[in-house]
Design an enzyme around this catalytic site. Structure first.
Site, short mmCIF file in Angstrom:
data_model
loop_
_atom_site.label_atom_id
_atom_site.label_comp_id
_atom_site.label_asym_id
_atom_site.label_seq_id
_atom_site.Cartn_x
_atom_site.Cartn_y
_atom_site.Cartn_z
N THR A 5 18.31 2.03 -45.84
CA THR A 5 19.92 2.74 -45.66
C THR A 5 20.58 3.32 -46.97
OG1 THR A 5 20.90 0.36 -46.23
CG2 THR A 5 20.32 1.03 -44.03
N GLY B 62 20.46 -8.54 -45.01
CA GLY B 62 21.68 -7.49 -44.78
C GLY B 62 22.92 -7.76 -44.24
N TYR C 224 17.71 10.42 -44.12
CA TYR C 224 17.98 8.87 -43.44
C TYR C 224 18.26 9.19 -41.93
CZ TYR C 224 21.06 5.03 -41.92
OH TYR C 224 21.46 3.99 -41.51
N ASP D 139 8.01 -8.74 -43.97
CA ASP D 139 7.61 -7.34 -44.49
C ASP D 139 7.52 -6.54 -43.36
OD1 ASP D 139 7.09 -5.04 -45.44
OD2 ASP D 139 5.33 -5.65 -46.87
N ALA E 185 16.25 -2.20 -42.14
CA ALA E 185 16.23 -0.67 -42.51
C ALA E 185 16.61 -0.29 -43.91
CB ALA E 185 17.46 0.17 -41.68
N LYS F 110 15.77 7.57 -39.20
CA LYS F 110 16.21 6.67 -38.01
C LYS F 110 16.12 7.04 -36.52
CE LYS F 110 18.30 3.07 -38.45
NZ LYS F 110 17.95 1.70 -38.50
N THR G 177 21.82 4.60 -35.68
CA THR G 177 23.31 5.09 -36.75
C THR G 177 23.82 6.48 -36.02
OG1 THR G 177 23.75 6.03 -38.82
CG2 THR G 177 21.46 6.37 -38.19
N ASP G 178 24.93 6.48 -36.44
CA ASP G 178 25.54 8.01 -36.07
C ASP G 178 25.08 9.12 -36.82
OD1 ASP G 178 26.72 6.61 -38.56
OD2 ASP G 178 28.29 8.05 -38.45
#
Length: 290
Positions: A71, A17, A134, A45, A69, A138, A110-111
């Site tokens: 995403t 990523g 999402y 995995d 992740a 998270k 994440t925000d």
């Protein structure tokens, strides 16, 4: 403690990523006394607990940086189970395996754990209130990390772009070159974050014992429209850029209207401040053109 000649071993998940690859290919790892090993989905995995245990035990890292992740923000709305199996269950597996192997764990969040309704930057102890699948998945990962691993760092970031993979900067340059005009939302405010700066922060952080929650983005703020204007200016491109509203571009998952992150934990723990987003963008574009 590591011996004088022993390198500090870092295992990176999600190494194919944007962020994972940036860390896995860290150019100055040798000079910094780091032994960084990245694992993509084919080699690790994260939804398979026994594989997580086997891979992490075999490398015996001092720290795990968990970048893997799910995403696909809009897709998650229609397929929540897939988002949760990766971001929650997968993170649980990494947390268990890292703890059992005696490795510290840095989890990249994440925000999107916030609802975006604030008028001031979010600090690390503001109450999360995710509005998307999402964001909820998270946040579930964050809670599992806190519950299962006593030596953890939760690092929330925003608006990530870098040398590897698709991102907003690459999209703007491509669309701008093809069409000569773009329309970009002006009512979503945040802080673009270059993977180089985020990787540097994570590699500094995992070598400390300053566990806890961190907000890590490039400093300064802008709208997506202002970000696009800056991309074209720094690239020397003549592109007609028009601001628009979020309502004009409806998406399955609502975007936070305001997702600026305050770097309180970086400041109070004496870590290196993260530079302004415009400077990071300039450096990134210069490297891309080399």
């Amino acid at each position: 403690m590591t011996g004088a000649a022993e390198k500090f071993r870092v295992l990176v998940t999600g190494a194919n990523g944007q962020l994972g690859r940036e860390i896995a290919l860290w150019a100055t790892a040798e000079a910094e006394g780091l032994d960084i090993r990245g694992y993509g989905r084919d080699e690790l995995d994260i939804t398979d607990l026994s594989q997580c245990r086997a891979v992490i035990t075999a490398f015996a890292p001092h720290a795990v940086i968990h970048c893997a992740a799910y995403t696909a923000v809009d897709q998650a709305e229609a397929d929540p189970d897939s988002a949760f199996v990766v971001n929650a269950t997968g993170t649980r597996n990494i947390a268990l395996a890292a703890r059992e192997a005696g490795a510290k764990l840095a989890y990249v969040s994440t925000d999107y754990v916030f609802d975006g309704s604030s008028a001031v930057p979010y600090n690390e102890y503001d109450r999360p209130n995710p509005r998307t699948v999402y964001g909820k998945s998270k946040l579930a990962g964050e809670e599992l990390v806190r519950t299962l691993h006593d030596r953890h760092f939760v690092v929330r970031t925003s608006w990530v772009y870098g040398a590897y993979g698709a991102n907003f900067v690459k999209t703007m340059i491509k669309v701008g070159a093809e069409r000569g005009a773009v329309k970009v939302v002006h009512d979503q405010i945040g802080s673009p974050t270059c993977t180089f700066d985020l990787a540097a922060m994570l590699l500094e952080l995992v070598r400390t014992d300053a566990y806890g929650v961190y907000h890590a983005s490039n400093s300064g703020t802008c709208s997506w429209y202002e970000f696009a204007v800056a991309i074209f200016e720094e690239s020397g491109m003549q592109v007609s850029t028009e601001p628009c509203t979020t309502e004009e571009f409806p998406r399955p998952a609502p975007r936070p209207a305001f997702s600026v992150l305050d770097h309180s934990a970086i400041r109070t723990n004496g870590l290196t401040p993260i530079r302004h987003w415009r400077e990071a963008l300039r450096d990134y574009l210069a490297k891309q053109q080399e």
